[in-house]
Scaffold this motif. Sequence first.
Motif, PDB file in Angstrom:
ATOM      1  N   THR A 134       0.759  -0.868   0.040  1.00  0.00           N
ATOM      2  CA  THR A 134      -0.054   0.045  -0.051  1.00  0.00           C
ATOM      3  C   THR A 134       0.774   1.166  -0.205  1.00  0.00           C
ATOM      4  O   THR A 134       1.909   1.427   0.766  1.00  0.00           O
ATOM      5  CB  THR A 134      -1.008  -0.037   1.301  1.00  0.00           C
ATOM      6  N   ASP A 135       0.389   2.054  -0.895  1.00  0.00           N
ATOM      7  CA  ASP A 135       1.380   3.666  -0.986  1.00  0.00           C
ATOM      8  C   ASP A 135       0.202   4.627  -0.887  1.00  0.00           C
ATOM      9  O   ASP A 135      -0.755   4.506  -1.330  1.00  0.00           O
ATOM     10  CB  ASP A 135       1.909   3.591  -2.511  1.00  0.00           C
ATOM     11  N   PHE A 136       0.816   5.557   0.069  1.00  0.00           N
ATOM     12  CA  PHE A 136       0.072   6.882   0.052  1.00  0.00           C
ATOM     13  C   PHE A 136       0.541   7.662  -1.042  1.00  0.00           C
ATOM     14  O   PHE A 136       1.649   7.917  -1.402  1.00  0.00           O
ATOM     15  CB  PHE A 136       0.412   7.715   1.557  1.00  0.00           C
ATOM     16  N   LEU A 137      -0.692   8.088  -1.734  1.00  0.00           N
ATOM     17  CA  LEU A 137      -0.319   8.958  -2.944  1.00  0.00           C
ATOM     18  C   LEU A 137      -0.403  10.311  -2.742  1.00  0.00           C
ATOM     19  O   LEU A 137       0.214  11.233  -3.661  1.00  0.00           O
ATOM     20  CB  LEU A 137      -1.536   8.574  -4.269  1.00  0.00           C
ATOM     21  N   GLY A 138      -1.197  10.755  -1.593  1.00  0.00           N
ATOM     22  CA  GLY A 138      -1.320  12.418  -1.533  1.00  0.00           C
ATOM     23  C   GLY A 138      -2.632  12.631  -0.987  1.00  0.00           C
ATOM     24  O   GLY A 138      -3.618  11.789  -0.933  1.00  0.00           O
ATOM     25  N   SER A 139      -2.838  13.882  -0.926  1.00  0.00           N
ATOM     26  CA  SER A 139      -4.521  14.280  -0.348  1.00  0.00           C
ATOM     27  C   SER A 139      -4.432  15.610  -1.158  1.00  0.00           C
ATOM     28  O   SER A 139      -3.736  16.346  -1.797  1.00  0.00           O
ATOM     29  CB  SER A 139      -4.225  14.754   1.120  1.00  0.00           C
ATOM     30  N   GLU A 140      -5.922  15.829  -1.112  1.00  0.00           N
ATOM     31  CA  GLU A 140      -6.208  16.739  -2.241  1.00  0.00           C
ATOM     32  C   GLU A 140      -7.567  17.525  -0.990  1.00  0.00           C
ATOM     33  O   GLU A 140      -8.468  16.924  -1.002  1.00  0.00           O
ATOM     34  CB  GLU A 140      -7.192  16.332  -3.241  1.00  0.00           C
ATOM     35  N   GLU A 141      -7.403  19.025  -0.803  1.00  0.00           N
ATOM     36  CA  GLU A 141      -8.097  19.546  -0.013  1.00  0.00           C
ATOM     37  C   GLU A 141      -9.238  20.470  -0.702  1.00  0.00           C
ATOM     38  O   GLU A 141      -8.961  21.110  -1.796  1.00  0.00           O
ATOM     39  CB  GLU A 141      -7.330  20.638   0.690  1.00  0.00           C
ATOM     40  N   PHE A 183     -15.177  21.490   1.763  1.00  0.00           N
ATOM     41  CA  PHE A 183     -15.753  20.671   2.852  1.00  0.00           C
ATOM     42  C   PHE A 183     -15.444  19.643   3.186  1.00  0.00           C
ATOM     43  O   PHE A 183     -15.643  18.742   4.081  1.00  0.00           O
ATOM     44  CB  PHE A 183     -17.314  20.651   2.202  1.00  0.00           C
ATOM     45  N   ASP A 184     -14.232  19.103   2.469  1.00  0.00           N
ATOM     46  CA  ASP A 184     -13.541  17.754   2.836  1.00  0.00           C
ATOM     47  C   ASP A 184     -12.093  17.574   2.448  1.00  0.00           C
ATOM     48  O   ASP A 184     -11.670  18.497   1.718  1.00  0.00           O
ATOM     49  CB  ASP A 184     -14.269  16.724   2.364  1.00  0.00           C
ATOM     50  N   VAL A 185     -11.293  16.772   2.866  1.00  0.00           N
ATOM     51  CA  VAL A 185     -10.092  16.509   2.530  1.00  0.00           C
ATOM     52  C   VAL A 185     -10.123  14.973   1.882  1.00  0.00           C
ATOM     53  O   VAL A 185     -10.699  14.092   2.649  1.00  0.00           O
ATOM     54  CB  VAL A 185      -8.963  16.719   3.404  1.00  0.00           C
ATOM     55  N   ARG A 186      -9.294  14.840   0.751  1.00  0.00           N
ATOM     56  CA  ARG A 186      -9.513  13.314   0.218  1.00  0.00           C
ATOM     57  C   ARG A 186      -8.119  12.952   0.318  1.00  0.00           C
ATOM     58  O   ARG A 186      -7.104  13.195  -0.161  1.00  0.00           O
ATOM     59  CB  ARG A 186     -10.141  13.224  -1.433  1.00  0.00           C
ATOM     60  N   TYR A 187      -7.956  11.487   0.801  1.00  0.00           N
ATOM     61  CA  TYR A 187      -6.664  10.893   0.877  1.00  0.00           C
ATOM     62  C   TYR A 187      -6.621   9.604  -0.132  1.00  0.00           C
ATOM     63  O   TYR A 187      -7.631   9.134   0.065  1.00  0.00           O
ATOM     64  CB  TYR A 187      -6.417  10.477   2.344  1.00  0.00           C
ATOM     65  N   ARG A 188      -5.803   9.803  -0.770  1.00  0.00           N
ATOM     66  CA  ARG A 188      -5.793   8.547  -1.792  1.00  0.00           C
ATOM     67  C   ARG A 188      -4.515   7.717  -1.591  1.00  0.00           C
ATOM     68  O   ARG A 188      -3.516   8.119  -1.394  1.00  0.00           O
ATOM     69  CB  ARG A 188      -5.476   9.223  -3.319  1.00  0.00           C
ATOM     70  N   PHE A 189      -5.017   6.312  -1.793  1.00  0.00           N
ATOM     71  CA  PHE A 189      -3.947   5.344  -1.383  1.00  0.00           C
ATOM     72  C   PHE A 189      -3.967   4.370  -2.577  1.00  0.00           C
ATOM     73  O   PHE A 189      -4.879   4.431  -3.265  1.00  0.00           O
ATOM     74  CB  PHE A 189      -4.324   4.577  -0.286  1.00  0.00           C
ATOM     75  N   ARG A 190      -2.889   3.631  -2.988  1.00  0.00           N
ATOM     76  CA  ARG A 190      -2.792   2.759  -4.223  1.00  0.00           C
ATOM     77  C   ARG A 190      -2.269   1.518  -3.333  1.00  0.00           C
ATOM     78  O   ARG A 190      -1.408   1.511  -2.847  1.00  0.00           O
ATOM     79  CB  ARG A 190      -1.800   3.207  -5.064  1.00  0.00           C
ATOM     80  N   VAL A 191      -3.052   0.506  -3.829  1.00  0.00           N
ATOM     81  CA  VAL A 191      -2.421  -1.004  -3.425  1.00  0.00           C
ATOM     82  C   VAL A 191      -2.306  -1.752  -4.539  1.00  0.00           C
ATOM     83  O   VAL A 191      -3.082  -1.983  -5.405  1.00  0.00           O
ATOM     84  CB  VAL A 191      -3.846  -1.640  -2.528  1.00  0.00           C
ATOM     85  N   ARG A 192      -1.018  -2.073  -4.610  1.00  0.00           N
ATOM     86  CA  ARG A 192      -0.484  -2.854  -5.901  1.00  0.00           C
ATOM     87  C   ARG A 192      -0.555  -4.220  -5.495  1.00  0.00           C
ATOM     88  O   ARG A 192       0.000  -4.670  -4.675  1.00  0.00           O
ATOM     89  CB  ARG A 192       0.800  -2.375  -6.411  1.00  0.00           C
ATOM     90  N   TRP A 193      -0.952  -5.160  -6.655  1.00  0.00           N
ATOM     91  CA  TRP A 193      -1.118  -6.524  -6.313  1.00  0.00           C
ATOM     92  C   TRP A 193      -0.289  -7.214  -7.393  1.00  0.00           C
ATOM     93  O   TRP A 193      -0.009  -6.685  -8.381  1.00  0.00           O
ATOM     94  CB  TRP A 193      -2.481  -7.036  -6.608  1.00  0.00           C
ATOM     95  N   THR A 252       1.301  -5.662 -12.654  1.00  0.00           N
ATOM     96  CA  THR A 252       0.816  -5.430 -11.464  1.00  0.00           C
ATOM     97  C   THR A 252      -0.595  -4.927 -11.505  1.00  0.00           C
ATOM     98  O   THR A 252      -0.793  -4.351 -12.743  1.00  0.00           O
ATOM     99  CB  THR A 252       1.597  -4.563 -10.265  1.00  0.00           C
ATOM    100  N   ALA A 253      -1.435  -5.250 -10.578  1.00  0.00           N
ATOM    101  CA  ALA A 253      -2.832  -4.629 -10.611  1.00  0.00           C
ATOM    102  C   ALA A 253      -3.209  -3.698  -9.459  1.00  0.00           C
ATOM    103  O   ALA A 253      -2.684  -4.132  -8.252  1.00  0.00           O
ATOM    104  CB  ALA A 253      -3.678  -5.831 -10.438  1.00  0.00           C
ATOM    105  N   CYS A 254      -3.694  -2.690  -9.661  1.00  0.00           N
ATOM    106  CA  CYS A 254      -3.775  -1.633  -8.555  1.00  0.00           C
ATOM    107  C   CYS A 254      -5.249  -1.272  -8.425  1.00  0.00           C
ATOM    108  O   CYS A 254      -6.012  -1.538  -9.061  1.00  0.00           O
ATOM    109  CB  CYS A 254      -3.145  -0.389  -9.125  1.00  0.00           C
ATOM    110  N   ILE A 255      -5.617  -1.086  -6.975  1.00  0.00           N
ATOM    111  CA  ILE A 255      -6.750  -0.918  -6.545  1.00  0.00           C
ATOM    112  C   ILE A 255      -6.294   0.735  -6.039  1.00  0.00           C
ATOM    113  O   ILE A 255      -5.592   0.717  -5.135  1.00  0.00           O
ATOM    114  CB  ILE A 255      -7.393  -1.796  -5.433  1.00  0.00           C
ATOM    115  N   TYR A 256      -7.397   1.524  -6.099  1.00  0.00           N
ATOM    116  CA  TYR A 256      -7.068   2.808  -5.557  1.00  0.00           C
ATOM    117  C   TYR A 256      -8.110   3.257  -4.592  1.00  0.00           C
ATOM    118  O   TYR A 256      -9.352   2.969  -4.913  1.00  0.00           O
ATOM    119  CB  TYR A 256      -7.281   3.810  -6.736  1.00  0.00           C
ATOM    120  N   PHE A 257      -7.668   3.281  -3.233  1.00  0.00           N
ATOM    121  CA  PHE A 257      -8.634   3.820  -2.302  1.00  0.00           C
ATOM    122  C   PHE A 257      -8.862   5.241  -1.943  1.00  0.00           C
ATOM    123  O   PHE A 257      -7.893   5.944  -2.051  1.00  0.00           O
ATOM    124  CB  PHE A 257      -8.132   3.193  -0.841  1.00  0.00           C
ATOM    125  N   THR A 258      -9.951   5.683  -1.626  1.00  0.00           N
ATOM    126  CA  THR A 258      -9.969   7.159  -1.298  1.00  0.00           C
ATOM    127  C   THR A 258     -10.686   7.193   0.126  1.00  0.00           C
ATOM    128  O   THR A 258     -11.909   6.565  -0.020  1.00  0.00           O
ATOM    129  CB  THR A 258     -10.869   7.834  -2.346  1.00  0.00           C
TER     130      THR A 258
END
Length: 194
Positions: A103-110, A113-123, A136-142
């Motif tokens: 899992t990698d933290f990709l960054g945040s976007e403010e 009304f909110d802050v979005r934190y994005r992560f990538r899980v590489r399989w 690899t296959a990636c899943i992106y979590f927000t």
Amino acid sequence: MKMEPGGWLNDSPDIQFQDTYYDEANELVDSVIEAAVKQLEQQGFTSTSHLEQQSRQATFTDNFNVKNIEWLSIGDFSVEKADEKINEFLKTWDYELSWLNCTDFLGSEESEFDVRYRFRVRWSIPTRRKPIPRATACIYFTFVVSKIKPKTFPVDVYYVFETNRLVHRPGKSRFREQWLKDIIERKVMMLQNI
């Protein structure tokens, strides 16, 4: 103006033209369905009602319980805790033990009304012969951390599989290992064609 099955009610020639296409399309679909039912009856099916019943049972009576975890509250959120929660959530999925992920933290976007934190899980599936996988296959979590909701509310979490547009919510959709395999197979095929 009012919406009708054939389009907007309007005396415009364009709208009447669309209504003609709509009616023709309905007739075409009805004739195709009728021909398919006749063909099934010729092959020995006396009624298609049992096919409809089987289809409905397969759709609505799937007793699979989609697993979920308790996600972070807005007040408890941190990047490190979110990473831990993603890994905890991935453990609820059914997949072969040969899969590895990171899992990698990709960054945040403010926003206002909110802050979005994005992560990538590489399989990937490393093997003895190929410890470095070709694809690899990636899943992106927000994680959507609201600035206006009370701190006790949970963060909103969603994820998407690379190359897919469908947005998944934890606990709402069932993970299928085949999705990861399909992504990797497509990448390998593309690399072979280059």
